[in-house]
Motif scaffolding. Structure first.
Motif, PDB file in Angstrom:
ATOM      1  N   LYS A  72      74.595  27.854 -20.451  1.00 19.44           N
ATOM      2  CA  LYS A  72      75.525  27.319 -21.445  1.00 19.44           C
ATOM      3  C   LYS A  72      76.936  27.796 -21.150  1.00 19.44           C
ATOM      4  O   LYS A  72      77.903  27.042 -21.303  1.00 19.44           O
ATOM      5  CB  LYS A  72      75.068  27.766 -22.838  1.00 19.44           C
ATOM      6  CG  LYS A  72      75.932  27.289 -23.978  1.00 19.44           C
ATOM      7  CD  LYS A  72      75.358  27.729 -25.312  1.00 19.44           C
ATOM      8  CE  LYS A  72      75.338  29.243 -25.452  1.00 19.44           C
ATOM      9  NZ  LYS A  72      74.896  29.693 -26.789  1.00 19.44           N
ATOM     10  N   GLU A  73      77.057  29.054 -20.720  1.00 17.07           N
ATOM     11  CA  GLU A  73      78.371  29.619 -20.417  1.00 17.07           C
ATOM     12  C   GLU A  73      79.073  28.831 -19.316  1.00 17.07           C
ATOM     13  O   GLU A  73      80.283  28.569 -19.392  1.00 17.07           O
ATOM     14  CB  GLU A  73      78.240  31.081 -19.990  1.00 17.07           C
ATOM     15  CG  GLU A  73      79.573  31.724 -19.641  1.00 17.07           C
ATOM     16  CD  GLU A  73      79.446  33.076 -18.954  1.00 17.07           C
ATOM     17  OE1 GLU A  73      80.458  33.767 -18.846  1.00 17.07           O
ATOM     18  OE2 GLU A  73      78.325  33.415 -18.512  1.00 17.07           O
ATOM     19  N   GLN A  76      80.512  25.611 -20.690  1.00 17.02           N
ATOM     20  CA  GLN A  76      81.658  25.884 -21.545  1.00 17.02           C
ATOM     21  C   GLN A  76      82.883  26.306 -20.718  1.00 17.02           C
ATOM     22  O   GLN A  76      84.003  25.846 -20.981  1.00 17.02           O
ATOM     23  CB  GLN A  76      81.300  26.994 -22.544  1.00 17.02           C
ATOM     24  CG  GLN A  76      82.394  27.337 -23.535  1.00 17.02           C
ATOM     25  CD  GLN A  76      82.723  26.201 -24.478  1.00 17.02           C
ATOM     26  OE1 GLN A  76      83.710  25.483 -24.287  1.00 17.02           O
ATOM     27  NE2 GLN A  76      81.883  26.011 -25.490  1.00 17.02           N
ATOM     28  N   GLN A  77      82.678  27.141 -19.720  1.00 19.87           N
ATOM     29  CA  GLN A  77      83.791  27.607 -18.897  1.00 19.87           C
ATOM     30  C   GLN A  77      84.414  26.458 -18.094  1.00 19.87           C
ATOM     31  O   GLN A  77      85.636  26.395 -17.924  1.00 19.87           O
ATOM     32  CB  GLN A  77      83.319  28.719 -17.952  1.00 19.87           C
ATOM     33  CG  GLN A  77      82.981  30.029 -18.644  1.00 19.87           C
ATOM     34  CD  GLN A  77      84.201  30.722 -19.222  1.00 19.87           C
ATOM     35  OE1 GLN A  77      85.315  30.573 -18.726  1.00 19.87           O
ATOM     36  NE2 GLN A  77      83.997  31.489 -20.278  1.00 19.87           N
ATOM     37  N   SER A  79      84.391  23.304 -19.027  1.00 21.83           N
ATOM     38  CA  SER A  79      85.088  22.527 -20.046  1.00 21.83           C
ATOM     39  C   SER A  79      86.475  23.102 -20.319  1.00 21.83           C
ATOM     40  O   SER A  79      87.474  22.372 -20.361  1.00 21.83           O
ATOM     41  CB  SER A  79      84.252  22.510 -21.334  1.00 21.83           C
ATOM     42  OG  SER A  79      85.006  22.077 -22.445  1.00 21.83           O
ATOM     43  N   GLU A  80      86.556  24.406 -20.485  1.00 24.42           N
ATOM     44  CA  GLU A  80      87.831  25.052 -20.802  1.00 24.42           C
ATOM     45  C   GLU A  80      88.793  25.031 -19.613  1.00 24.42           C
ATOM     46  O   GLU A  80      90.002  24.841 -19.784  1.00 24.42           O
ATOM     47  CB  GLU A  80      87.585  26.489 -21.258  1.00 24.42           C
ATOM     48  CG  GLU A  80      86.882  26.588 -22.603  1.00 24.42           C
ATOM     49  CD  GLU A  80      86.619  28.020 -23.027  1.00 24.42           C
ATOM     50  OE1 GLU A  80      87.032  28.947 -22.298  1.00 24.42           O
ATOM     51  OE2 GLU A  80      85.996  28.210 -24.093  1.00 24.42           O
ATOM     52  N   ALA A 112      75.076  23.416 -24.731  1.00 23.15           N
ATOM     53  CA  ALA A 112      76.525  23.640 -24.810  1.00 23.15           C
ATOM     54  C   ALA A 112      77.229  22.530 -25.583  1.00 23.15           C
ATOM     55  O   ALA A 112      78.103  22.791 -26.417  1.00 23.15           O
ATOM     56  CB  ALA A 112      77.108  23.757 -23.407  1.00 23.15           C
ATOM     57  N   THR A 113      76.858  21.284 -25.316  1.00 19.67           N
ATOM     58  CA  THR A 113      77.524  20.169 -25.986  1.00 19.67           C
ATOM     59  C   THR A 113      77.147  20.085 -27.460  1.00 19.67           C
ATOM     60  O   THR A 113      77.971  19.715 -28.296  1.00 19.67           O
ATOM     61  CB  THR A 113      77.212  18.843 -25.278  1.00 19.67           C
ATOM     62  OG1 THR A 113      75.793  18.684 -25.150  1.00 19.67           O
ATOM     63  CG2 THR A 113      77.824  18.796 -23.895  1.00 19.67           C
ATOM     64  N   LEU A 117      81.927  21.795 -27.272  1.00 20.91           N
ATOM     65  CA  LEU A 117      82.751  22.278 -26.169  1.00 20.91           C
ATOM     66  C   LEU A 117      84.182  22.465 -26.661  1.00 20.91           C
ATOM     67  O   LEU A 117      84.726  21.613 -27.356  1.00 20.91           O
ATOM     68  CB  LEU A 117      82.722  21.286 -25.008  1.00 20.91           C
ATOM     69  CG  LEU A 117      81.351  21.058 -24.358  1.00 20.91           C
ATOM     70  CD1 LEU A 117      81.443  19.987 -23.277  1.00 20.91           C
ATOM     71  CD2 LEU A 117      80.808  22.356 -23.770  1.00 20.91           C
ATOM     72  N   SER A 118      84.796  23.572 -26.271  1.00 21.76           N
ATOM     73  CA  SER A 118      86.144  23.876 -26.735  1.00 21.76           C
ATOM     74  C   SER A 118      87.220  23.244 -25.860  1.00 21.76           C
ATOM     75  O   SER A 118      88.395  23.223 -26.228  1.00 21.76           O
ATOM     76  CB  SER A 118      86.357  25.392 -26.778  1.00 21.76           C
ATOM     77  OG  SER A 118      86.100  25.966 -25.518  1.00 21.76           O
TER      78      SER A 118
END
Length: 385
Positions: A72-73, A76-77, A79-80, A112-113, A117-118
């Motif tokens: 998941k990390e 997310q990473q 995405s950011e 993650a989604t 997601l940020s």
């Protein structure tokens, strides 16, 4: 939230306008106006240009993370990390691997989604493989290659909660035509690549519903005047989209410019970026293969190109220069064309009333000053959020 953007220029879907004002209404684009006659909430980006957010439909990783990390990390990473690059939407892209590894990666993307997601937002999962053939395998691991298996795909799609939107395969594999037809009827896009298929085989696959070619000229039988191959089929199939990696290494600049002349807005700029993107030269991993990056070029131990470290906005700049055409002509190849290739052009990819308000603020050198998703500022230079 309702507001107007004030800026010097706006790259709208059908033209370049400005100065003026663009309405944002509850996360969607409204009308562009040359002036305002009433009081309004204004976000002032005077001195800058507003362009659509970019959409990377083929990206494995960036900034030290890879989708095949299966965490998941990692999702997310990635995405950011895409926000400062102007990317607002992307397809988390897998590699050929074991069923266990693929399922772990699919589960991680879903987790993650679902949590949210940020950064750049996922528009679904892209499976690059494992239904390929060996001659043009590139950095795909051939020990996992196999014929298309609808039962296996159905299992993966169930695990994904229906979020697999695209898959790439070699059309010469047994059962491909029936597989393509079934997935097309289920509204899953099929791409052709890592293939040694002949022209007629590719035509049949397009007829069955395949609509895109994976990183054109790379990982496929090349064009010959008596044997058009996969590349020739891609160039001649009028409605088919072609992915293009414009880093100057995967495709010769003049060939990239030629492709745009032939394919027009069916050209989709992608990065095919792997974890070494944004990272220094050194040793990395792409799937199960060790990769060495030198001068920004990633290769396997056998010398094959291993994805890229390309940034999508640089692909726009490169193709514009190579083609001697303006930046605004090339920009939509990395925003609207990708959305169109997925059947999402009614909601994403350009600035038009009713579409999601995904946009970037750029300066005269096309540096990203801010990235906005659905009307909300997600990144601002020197004031990261």
């Amino acid at each position: 939230m309702q507001y107007y953007i004030k800026a010097d220029q706006f790259l709208l879907e059908d033209r370049l306008e400005g100065p003026g004002y663009l309405a944002i209404d509850h996360g969607r684009f409204g009308e562009w106006k040359k002036s305002l006659t009433t009081q309004a909430n204004i976000v002032d980006w005077s001195g800058y240009t507003i362009a659509p957010g970019l959409f990377d439909t083929h990206i494995h990783g960036v900034n030290g993370y890879d989708i095949m990390d299966g965490t998941k990390e990692a999702v997310q990473q990635i995405s950011e990390a895409l926000l400062p690059l102007g990317v607002t939407r992307f397809l988390p892209t897998t590699l050929t691997s074991s069923s266990e590894n693929l399922e772990q990666s699919i589960a991680a993307i879903v987790e993650a989604t679902e949590e949210g997601l940020s950064g750049a937002q996922s528009e679904g999962i892209y499976l690059e493989g494992p239904f390929f053939t060996e001659k043009h395998k590139g950095a795909q691991n051939p020990i996992y290659f196999r014929d298309p298996d609808l039962e296996m795909f159905t299992k993966w799609q169930k695990l994904a909660g229906g979020s697999i939107v695209k898959i790439a395969l070699a059309p010469e594999r047994k059962g491909s035509k029936e597989f393509i037809t079934a997935l097309t009827e289920a509204n899953v896009k099929v791409s052709l690549g890592h293939s040694n298929a002949d022209y007629d085989c590719c035509k049949a696959a397009i007829g069955a519903g395949a609509n895109t070619f994976v990183h054109l000229f790379n990982g496929m039988a090349g064009f010959h005047h008596r044997n058009p191959g996969v590349a020739g089929s891609a160039l001649m199939a009028k409605q088919a989209f072609v992915e293009l990696i414009c880093d100057g290494h995967h495709v010769h600049p003049d060939v990239a410019a030629f492709t745009w002349r032939v394919k027009g807005d069916r050209t989709v700029l992608i990065t095919d970026c792997m974890r070494a993107g944004l990272m220094p030269d050194g040793s990395y991993q792409l799937g199960e293969f060790p990769v060495v990056m030198r001068n920004g070029i990633a290769r396997t131990e056998t010398g094959s190109l291993a994805g890229s470290t390309l940034i999508l906005k640089d692909a726009i700049k490169n193709l514009s220069q190579w083609s001697d055409r303006t930046w605004d002509e090339a920009w939509h190849l990395a925003s609207l064309s990708p959305a169109h290739s997925l059947g999402r052009e009614q909601e994403l990819g350009s600035i038009r009333p009713g579409k999601y308000a995904d946009y970037v603020v750029i300066d005269e050198q096309y540096h990203i000053q801010a990235t906005v998703i659905s009307g909300e500022i997600k990144y601002q230079k020197n004031n990261e959020k």
